[in-house]
Design a protein around this motif. Structure first.
Motif, short mmCIF file in Angstrom:
data_model
loop_
_atom_site.label_atom_id
_atom_site.label_comp_id
_atom_site.label_asym_id
_atom_site.label_seq_id
_atom_site.Cartn_x
_atom_site.Cartn_y
_atom_site.Cartn_z
N PHE A 134 0.84 -1.19 0.00
CA PHE A 134 0.00 0.00 0.00
C PHE A 134 0.88 1.24 0.00
CE2 PHE A 134 0.77 -1.01 4.44
CZ PHE A 134 1.06 0.22 5.01
N SER A 135 0.27 2.39 -0.27
CA SER A 135 1.00 3.65 -0.31
C SER A 135 0.19 4.75 0.35
CB SER A 135 1.34 4.04 -1.75
OG SER A 135 0.17 4.37 -2.47
N ILE A 136 0.89 5.74 0.93
CA ILE A 136 0.28 6.94 1.51
C ILE A 136 1.16 8.12 1.09
CG2 ILE A 136 -0.41 8.14 3.62
CD1 ILE A 136 -0.62 5.44 5.00
N ALA A 137 0.53 9.19 0.62
CA ALA A 137 1.27 10.37 0.20
C ALA A 137 0.51 11.63 0.62
CB ALA A 137 1.50 10.37 -1.31
N ALA A 138 1.25 12.65 1.03
CA ALA A 138 0.66 13.92 1.41
C ALA A 138 1.53 15.05 0.87
CB ALA A 138 0.52 14.04 2.93
N ASP A 139 0.90 16.17 0.51
CA ASP A 139 1.67 17.32 0.05
C ASP A 139 0.94 18.64 0.35
OD1 ASP A 139 -0.34 17.52 -1.86
OD2 ASP A 139 0.88 16.81 -3.51
N TYR A 140 1.72 19.69 0.36
CA TYR A 140 1.21 21.06 0.46
C TYR A 140 1.50 21.74 -0.87
CZ TYR A 140 1.19 26.08 1.41
OH TYR A 140 0.96 27.43 1.34
N ARG A 141 0.49 22.39 -1.47
CA ARG A 141 0.65 22.99 -2.78
C ARG A 141 0.46 24.51 -2.72
NH1 ARG A 141 -2.41 18.79 -6.92
NH2 ARG A 141 -1.22 16.94 -6.29
N ARG A 142 1.42 25.20 -3.30
CA ARG A 142 1.34 26.65 -3.41
C ARG A 142 1.18 27.01 -4.89
NH1 ARG A 142 -0.25 31.01 -0.54
NH2 ARG A 142 0.70 32.92 -1.39
N TYR A 143 -0.01 27.48 -5.27
CA TYR A 143 -0.29 27.83 -6.65
C TYR A 143 0.25 29.23 -6.97
CZ TYR A 143 -3.28 23.73 -7.07
OH TYR A 143 -3.74 22.43 -7.12
N PHE A 144 0.94 29.35 -8.11
CA PHE A 144 1.57 30.61 -8.48
C PHE A 144 0.53 31.69 -8.76
CE2 PHE A 144 4.77 27.44 -9.31
CZ PHE A 144 5.96 28.06 -8.95
N LYS A 145 0.67 32.85 -8.12
CA LYS A 145 -0.30 33.93 -8.28
C LYS A 145 -0.24 34.55 -9.67
CE LYS A 145 -0.34 35.32 -3.41
NZ LYS A 145 -0.10 36.45 -2.45
N LYS A 146 0.97 34.81 -10.17
CA LYS A 146 1.14 35.56 -11.42
C LYS A 146 1.15 34.68 -12.66
CE LYS A 146 3.70 39.30 -9.17
NZ LYS A 146 4.96 40.11 -9.14
N ARG A 147 1.20 33.38 -12.48
CA ARG A 147 1.28 32.48 -13.64
C ARG A 147 -0.04 31.83 -13.96
NH1 ARG A 147 5.69 33.19 -16.58
NH2 ARG A 147 5.44 31.07 -17.36
N ASN A 148 -1.01 31.90 -13.05
CA ASN A 148 -2.29 31.21 -13.24
C ASN A 148 -3.41 32.21 -13.46
OD1 ASN A 148 -0.96 28.75 -12.69
ND2 ASN A 148 -1.30 29.00 -10.49
N ARG A 149 -4.37 31.83 -14.27
CA ARG A 149 -5.53 32.68 -14.53
C ARG A 149 -6.51 32.69 -13.38
NH1 ARG A 149 -8.53 30.83 -19.55
NH2 ARG A 149 -9.80 32.63 -18.93
N GLY A 150 -6.63 31.56 -12.73
CA GLY A 150 -7.59 31.46 -11.64
C GLY A 150 -6.93 31.16 -10.32
N PHE A 151 -7.73 30.84 -9.35
CA PHE A 151 -7.24 30.52 -8.02
C PHE A 151 -7.07 29.01 -7.87
CE2 PHE A 151 -9.47 34.58 -6.42
CZ PHE A 151 -8.34 35.33 -6.72
#
Length: 260
Positions: free
Chosen positions: A102-119
Motif C-alpha cells: 500500500f501507499s500513503i502520500a501527502a503534500d502542500y501545494r502553493r499555486y503561483f499567483k502571477k502564472r495562473n488565470r484562476g485561483f
C-alpha cells in the motif's frame, strides 16, 4: 484655475476607482469561470495502474485552504508485478504467490499567483511532499543441488518486505476542464528517502549457501524493480536479517478527479 484643478482631480479619482473595480471584477470573473470557488477535489491516481496493471487502487483528496494554497492526501492498495520463475542459478527457482502493499502520500501545494488565470486548485503549483510505500513479497523456492538437479524433497519459503519513505519538493500543473474535471500532473519531484526492510528464508534443509540464495533473490528484485536498487548496498545479507539505506528518488504522478 481652481475649478479646472478640482475637475481634473475629480476625474482622476473617478478613473482610479473605476480601474480598481474593473480589475477586481476581472479577477473574480477569471476565478468563477475556472474553479467557481470550488474547494474540493476527489481523484484517482492512474500511475500505478499504468506501471503495474490492474489491482491497483489509489485515491486522493485535495482541499483548498486559501486562494493560492491547498493540501492533499493520497492512499491506496497496490499489487506489484510478480517475479515468476525467478532464476536463482544453481540454487533453483522462486515462484511468487503474494505480491502486494500500500501507499500513503501527502503534500502542500502553493499555486503561483502571477502564472495562473484562476485561483487554487487550478494551474501551476509547487510544494513539499512526503510518501510512504509498503511492499510485501512471499515466494516458494524450489532448491537444486550442485549439479543443477531439483531436490524434490526440499521445502523453502522466501519472505521479504520493503518500507520506502521519500521527502521532497514537487512541481506540477492541475487542469480544471469544463469546471468539474480535474487532471493533475506532477511533472518533477526530486526527493531523498529511506529504504528499508527484511529478508527471510525458511527451509527444511541445512544449506551452506543460504546467504548466496538471498543475494540471488535480492538481485532479481532489483532487476525487476529498479526503484529498489541500492537497498542492500554495502549491507550483509543474512538468512534472517534487516537492511536499510538512504538514497535519492523522483516522483511522477498522473491523476484524474472531480471538482466540487
Amino acid at each position: 484655475m481652481k475649478y479646472l484643478f478640482s475637475l481634473s482631480l475629480g476625474l482622476l479619482l473617478s478613473l482610479s476607482i473605476f480601474a480598481q473595480e474593473s480589475s477586481s471584477e476581472l479577477e473574480m470573473e477569471y476565478d468563477s469561470s475556472i474553479t467557481l470557488m470550488r474547494k474540493n477535489i476527489v481523484r484517482f491516481n492512474i500511475t500505478p495502474f499504468i506501471l503495474w496493471g490492474g489491482g491497483n487502487y489509489v485515491f486522493g483528496y485535495e482541499r483548498r485552504i486559501n486562494d493560492h494554497s491547498s493540501v492533499s492526501l493520497n492512499a491506496g492498495y497496490l499489487t506489484f508485478p510478480k517475479i515468476v520463475n525467478l532464476n536463482l542459478g544453481q540454487y533453483g527457482v522462486a515462484n511468487d504467490h503474494n505480491n502486494n502493499g500500500f501507499s500513503i502520500a501527502a503534500d502542500y501545494r502553493r499555486y503561483f499567483k502571477k502564472r495562473n488565470r484562476g485561483f487554487a486548485p487550478d494551474g501551476l503549483y509547487w510544494g513539499p511532499y512526503i510518501t510512504y510505500y509498503r511492499y510485501n513479497l512471499s515466494s516458494n523456492v524450489t532448491l537444486a543441488d550442485s549439479t543443477g538437479q531439483q531436490i524434490t524433497a526440499s521445502k523453502a519459503n522466501f519472505t521479504g518486505s520493503a518500507n520506502i519513505i521519500n521527502v521532497g519538493v514537487e512541481l506540477g500543473y492541475q487542469f480544471i476542464i469544463k469546471k468539474r474535471l480535474a487532471v493533475d500532473l506532477i511533472m518533477v519531484g526530486p526527493g531523498y528517502g529511506f529504504y528499508g526492510g527484511k529478508l527471510k528464508l525458511d527451509s527444511n534443509l541445512t544449506i551452506d549457501e543460504n546467504d548466496e540464495i538471498l543475494n540471488e533473490i535480492r538481485n532479481g528484485l532489483v532487476n525487476k524493480f529498479p526503484i529498489l536498487d541500492g537497498l542492500l548496498e554495502g549491507e550483509e545479507v543474512n538468512t534472517n536479517g534487516d537492511y536499510g539505506t538512504w538514497t535519492g528518488g523522483l516522483r511522477f504522478v498522473i491523476q484524474v478527479g472531480y471538482s466540487f
